[in-house]
Design a protein around this motif. Sequence first.
Motif, PDB file in Angstrom:
ATOM      1  N   VAL A   1       0.870  -1.170   0.000  1.00 54.63           N
ATOM      2  CA  VAL A   1       0.000   0.000   0.000  1.00 54.63           C
ATOM      3  C   VAL A   1       0.911   1.226   0.000  1.00 54.63           C
ATOM      4  CG1 VAL A   1      -1.791   1.280   1.224  1.00 54.63           C
ATOM      5  CG2 VAL A   1      -1.822  -1.227   1.232  1.00 54.63           C
ATOM      6  N   VAL A   2       0.753   2.079  -0.976  1.00 51.35           N
ATOM      7  CA  VAL A   2       1.715   3.158  -1.166  1.00 51.35           C
ATOM      8  C   VAL A   2       1.692   4.173  -0.033  1.00 51.35           C
ATOM      9  CG1 VAL A   2       2.222   5.177  -2.610  1.00 51.35           C
ATOM     10  CG2 VAL A   2       1.956   2.930  -3.656  1.00 51.35           C
ATOM     11  N   HIS A   3       0.490   4.611   0.391  1.00 59.26           N
ATOM     12  CA  HIS A   3       0.438   5.714   1.357  1.00 59.26           C
ATOM     13  C   HIS A   3      -0.215   5.266   2.662  1.00 59.26           C
ATOM     14  CE1 HIS A   3       0.809   9.821   2.602  1.00 59.26           C
ATOM     15  NE2 HIS A   3       0.971  10.279   1.373  1.00 59.26           N
ATOM     16  N   GLY A   4       0.539   5.370   3.749  1.00 63.09           N
ATOM     17  CA  GLY A   4       0.000   5.070   5.068  1.00 63.09           C
ATOM     18  C   GLY A   4      -0.400   6.297   5.837  1.00 63.09           C
ATOM     19  N   GLY A   5      -0.132   7.491   5.271  1.00 65.79           N
ATOM     20  CA  GLY A   5      -0.482   8.729   5.951  1.00 65.79           C
ATOM     21  C   GLY A   5       0.193   8.839   7.309  1.00 65.79           C
ATOM     22  N   PRO A   6      -0.291   9.714   8.191  1.00 66.80           N
ATOM     23  CA  PRO A   6       0.318   9.868   9.510  1.00 66.80           C
ATOM     24  C   PRO A   6      -0.055   8.756  10.477  1.00 66.80           C
ATOM     25  CG  PRO A   6      -1.548  11.341   9.293  1.00 66.80           C
ATOM     26  CD  PRO A   6      -1.373  10.686   7.949  1.00 66.80           C
ATOM     27  N   ASP A   7      -1.016   7.912  10.104  1.00 66.30           N
ATOM     28  CA  ASP A   7      -1.532   6.908  11.037  1.00 66.30           C
ATOM     29  C   ASP A   7      -0.642   5.677  11.172  1.00 66.30           C
ATOM     30  OD1 ASP A   7      -3.829   8.449  11.491  1.00 66.30           O
ATOM     31  OD2 ASP A   7      -4.856   7.561   9.774  1.00 66.30           O
ATOM     32  N   TYR A   8       0.043   5.284  10.083  1.00 64.91           N
ATOM     33  CA  TYR A   8       0.696   3.974  10.066  1.00 64.91           C
ATOM     34  C   TYR A   8       2.198   4.103   9.812  1.00 64.91           C
ATOM     35  CZ  TYR A   8      -4.122   2.424   9.810  1.00 64.91           C
ATOM     36  OH  TYR A   8      -5.450   2.226  10.077  1.00 64.91           O
ATOM     37  N   ASP A   9       2.977   3.695  10.793  1.00 69.45           N
ATOM     38  CA  ASP A   9       4.436   3.719  10.651  1.00 69.45           C
ATOM     39  C   ASP A   9       5.019   2.313  10.653  1.00 69.45           C
ATOM     40  OD1 ASP A   9       4.095   2.972  13.259  1.00 69.45           O
ATOM     41  OD2 ASP A   9       5.368   4.545  14.118  1.00 69.45           O
ATOM     42  N   ARG A  10       4.150   1.302  10.475  1.00 62.82           N
ATOM     43  CA  ARG A  10       4.589  -0.098  10.421  1.00 62.82           C
ATOM     44  C   ARG A  10       3.478  -0.925   9.784  1.00 62.82           C
ATOM     45  NH1 ARG A  10       5.611  -0.377  16.557  1.00 62.82           N
ATOM     46  NH2 ARG A  10       6.009   1.809  16.020  1.00 62.82           N
ATOM     47  N   PRO A  11       3.772  -2.143   9.357  1.00 67.08           N
ATOM     48  CA  PRO A  11       2.730  -2.995   8.774  1.00 67.08           C
ATOM     49  C   PRO A  11       1.607  -3.249   9.774  1.00 67.08           C
ATOM     50  CG  PRO A  11       4.904  -3.871   8.284  1.00 67.08           C
ATOM     51  CD  PRO A  11       5.106  -2.775   9.293  1.00 67.08           C
ATOM     52  N   VAL A  12       0.408  -3.496   9.241  1.00 60.22           N
ATOM     53  CA  VAL A  12      -0.752  -3.646  10.117  1.00 60.22           C
ATOM     54  C   VAL A  12      -1.697  -4.696   9.538  1.00 60.22           C
ATOM     55  CG1 VAL A  12      -2.014  -1.800   8.915  1.00 60.22           C
ATOM     56  CG2 VAL A  12      -2.594  -2.356  11.279  1.00 60.22           C
ATOM     57  N   LEU A  13      -2.332  -5.468  10.430  1.00 62.06           N
ATOM     58  CA  LEU A  13      -3.390  -6.376  10.017  1.00 62.06           C
ATOM     59  C   LEU A  13      -4.608  -5.558   9.584  1.00 62.06           C
ATOM     60  CD1 LEU A  13      -3.153  -9.134  12.768  1.00 62.06           C
ATOM     61  CD2 LEU A  13      -2.961  -9.518  10.299  1.00 62.06           C
ATOM     62  N   ILE A  14      -5.207  -5.977   8.492  1.00 63.93           N
ATOM     63  CA  ILE A  14      -6.260  -5.181   7.866  1.00 63.93           C
ATOM     64  C   ILE A  14      -7.640  -5.608   8.359  1.00 63.93           C
ATOM     65  CG2 ILE A  14      -7.370  -4.645   5.664  1.00 63.93           C
ATOM     66  CD1 ILE A  14      -4.602  -5.151   4.358  1.00 63.93           C
ATOM     67  N   ASP A  15      -8.464  -4.593   8.645  1.00 65.79           N
ATOM     68  CA  ASP A  15      -9.895  -4.807   8.832  1.00 65.79           C
ATOM     69  C   ASP A  15     -10.609  -3.654   8.136  1.00 65.79           C
ATOM     70  OD1 ASP A  15      -9.672  -2.594  10.512  1.00 65.79           O
ATOM     71  OD2 ASP A  15      -9.706  -3.793  12.341  1.00 65.79           O
ATOM     72  N   HIS A  16     -11.923  -3.599   8.244  1.00 66.51           N
ATOM     73  CA  HIS A  16     -12.670  -2.557   7.537  1.00 66.51           C
ATOM     74  C   HIS A  16     -12.309  -1.165   8.030  1.00 66.51           C
ATOM     75  CE1 HIS A  16     -15.259  -5.114   5.093  1.00 66.51           C
ATOM     76  NE2 HIS A  16     -15.400  -5.919   6.132  1.00 66.51           N
ATOM     77  N   SER A  17     -11.980  -1.045   9.308  1.00 66.84           N
ATOM     78  CA  SER A  17     -11.587   0.248   9.849  1.00 66.84           C
ATOM     79  C   SER A  17     -10.290   0.743   9.214  1.00 66.84           C
ATOM     80  CB  SER A  17     -11.427   0.148  11.369  1.00 66.84           C
ATOM     81  OG  SER A  17     -10.885   1.338  11.893  1.00 66.84           O
ATOM     82  N   VAL A  18      -9.329  -0.153   9.051  1.00 65.27           N
ATOM     83  CA  VAL A  18      -8.056   0.208   8.417  1.00 65.27           C
ATOM     84  C   VAL A  18      -8.298   0.646   6.977  1.00 65.27           C
ATOM     85  CG1 VAL A  18      -5.841  -0.698   7.609  1.00 65.27           C
ATOM     86  CG2 VAL A  18      -6.646  -1.242   9.918  1.00 65.27           C
ATOM     87  N   VAL A  19      -9.107  -0.104   6.252  1.00 65.41           N
ATOM     88  CA  VAL A  19      -9.405   0.254   4.864  1.00 65.41           C
ATOM     89  C   VAL A  19     -10.032   1.644   4.795  1.00 65.41           C
ATOM     90  CG1 VAL A  19     -10.764  -0.317   2.817  1.00 65.41           C
ATOM     91  CG2 VAL A  19      -9.611  -2.129   4.090  1.00 65.41           C
ATOM     92  N   GLY A  20     -10.941   1.931   5.713  1.00 63.88           N
ATOM     93  CA  GLY A  20     -11.565   3.244   5.741  1.00 63.88           C
ATOM     94  C   GLY A  20     -10.554   4.361   5.932  1.00 63.88           C
ATOM     95  N   ARG A  21      -9.592   4.141   6.824  1.00 66.19           N
ATOM     96  CA  ARG A  21      -8.552   5.155   7.040  1.00 66.19           C
ATOM     97  C   ARG A  21      -7.689   5.332   5.796  1.00 66.19           C
ATOM     98  NH1 ARG A  21      -6.834   6.855  12.086  1.00 66.19           N
ATOM     99  NH2 ARG A  21      -8.140   6.201  13.842  1.00 66.19           N
ATOM    100  N   LEU A  22      -7.327   4.231   5.158  1.00 66.09           N
ATOM    101  CA  LEU A  22      -6.441   4.298   3.999  1.00 66.09           C
ATOM    102  C   LEU A  22      -7.110   4.914   2.783  1.00 66.09           C
ATOM    103  CD1 LEU A  22      -4.644   0.842   4.320  1.00 66.09           C
ATOM    104  CD2 LEU A  22      -3.793   3.104   4.972  1.00 66.09           C
ATOM    105  N   GLU A  23      -8.422   4.796   2.706  1.00 65.16           N
ATOM    106  CA  GLU A  23      -9.148   5.417   1.591  1.00 65.16           C
ATOM    107  C   GLU A  23      -9.009   6.934   1.614  1.00 65.16           C
ATOM    108  OE1 GLU A  23     -13.020   3.791   2.182  1.00 65.16           O
ATOM    109  OE2 GLU A  23     -12.729   2.190   0.691  1.00 65.16           O
ATOM    110  N   ARG A  24      -8.741   7.492   2.788  1.00 68.59           N
ATOM    111  CA  ARG A  24      -8.620   8.951   2.897  1.00 68.59           C
ATOM    112  C   ARG A  24      -7.387   9.471   2.172  1.00 68.59           C
ATOM    113  NH1 ARG A  24      -9.029  10.235   9.198  1.00 68.59           N
ATOM    114  NH2 ARG A  24      -7.316   8.733   9.169  1.00 68.59           N
ATOM    115  N   TYR A  25      -6.428   8.579   1.897  1.00 71.62           N
ATOM    116  CA  TYR A  25      -5.186   9.022   1.266  1.00 71.62           C
ATOM    117  C   TYR A  25      -5.161   8.725  -0.228  1.00 71.62           C
ATOM    118  CZ  TYR A  25      -4.238   8.883   6.215  1.00 71.62           C
ATOM    119  OH  TYR A  25      -4.348   9.058   7.571  1.00 71.62           O
ATOM    120  N   ALA A  26      -6.307   8.347  -0.783  1.00 74.91           N
ATOM    121  CA  ALA A  26      -6.355   8.035  -2.219  1.00 74.91           C
ATOM    122  C   ALA A  26      -5.969   9.247  -3.060  1.00 74.91           C
ATOM    123  CB  ALA A  26      -7.743   7.537  -2.607  1.00 74.91           C
TER     124      ALA A  26
END
Length: 406
Positions: free
Chosen positions: A96-121
């Motif tokens: 995933v190209v952009h983790g924004g300010p929220d993610y500084d390491r790999p993370v297990l994905i759930d719907h909440s994570v996807v929702g956050r990552l959509e903000r950086y599209a």
Amino acid sequence: MTTMDTILIVNAGSSSVKFQVFAVDGDGRLRRRIKGQVDGIGSRPHLRATGSSGEKLAERVYPIESVGDVPAALQVAADWLRDEQRITPLAVGHRVVHGGPDYDRPVLIDHSVVGRLERYAALAPLHQPHNLAPIRALLEKFPSLPQVACFDTAFHRHHDDIADFYAIPCQLHEDGVRRYGFHGLSYEYIATTLPKVAPDIATGRVIVAHLGSGASMCALLGGRSIESTMGFTALDGLPMGTRPGQIDPGVLLYLISVKGMAPAELQNFLYRDCGLKGLSGISNDMRELQTSKEPEAAFAVEYFAYRVALSAGMLAAALQGVDAFVFTAGIGENSDGIRARIADRLGWLGVALDPSENHRHSLRISRPDTTPVYVVPTDEELMIAQHTLSLLWSQRPSHPARGRAS
């Protein structure tokens, strides 16, 4: 875990889905079993796959209507892996190209994570929507299958504030407008590989040039990123295949106010019509430009080398000196001509290539008693597999996290 367990790695783009399968041995070692891709999505869908020794496993063309988007391409790959290769992965790791300010390491994905990552599209429009498409498809069809997001921004997220701030009101930084840097999975792989291939320089001051269709550079100090040429988005820094790299923001204001470009038109222009393609008017492919006899092609090639050398000076200042230089990625690993052009501009840093070693694409391509210059192939997929395996092991407290390539 058994010796037959596997991890699937997915790297989805706008017109292709690249995938790799790694076997997990009983002692936690990772072995690459399959490498493939489904490309030509929506035009001429094509499945290609090879085995661990490069042997052809699949070469198939599909009707256009059967593979119209990224989830459909992923389904083609998944069906082939399950039905013909008997692959049922323990987990899926995604770039995933952009983790924004929220993610500084790999993370297990759930719907909440996807929702956050959509903000950086909007910050990575060529990548983020396509990175997330297969994640959403798998969440819907296989909700219990562990998925791991590995971010191109994560490796740079521990920069000092002085490197990450823009000279704008601080509230915007709090809102996430900051310098992120990209190609972090590639740089992380190089940082973890240098102790094996070049231990003398692994803990020193190293400039790494990830030169491909997308291009950037990173300053490593003791194996950690301290500065990068890319910033808020993957438009910044070096000129790329179709992206301009560093550009005066006033140019963008001019294109909007004088040339009348709408935001969507400007975004498309910056991501698809600039860089080597825009400069040359011929191609975004460095191989084609180097063989062209057109003066515009020669200018684009020389401009690219010039800008890489300028950025090397910036990173050398951040490091307060340079102990070694590393080339990686498609152009960096394969074009001895581009490496030579760049090195010719870095004599002031003590760089001098050995033409024979450079032509042979050797590990070390510099002359003795000069600043060491290396060519180190990157392996982002292995990095993703290692992170995915580590997160799986972390869910099992009785086992240490492991994941080595053999």
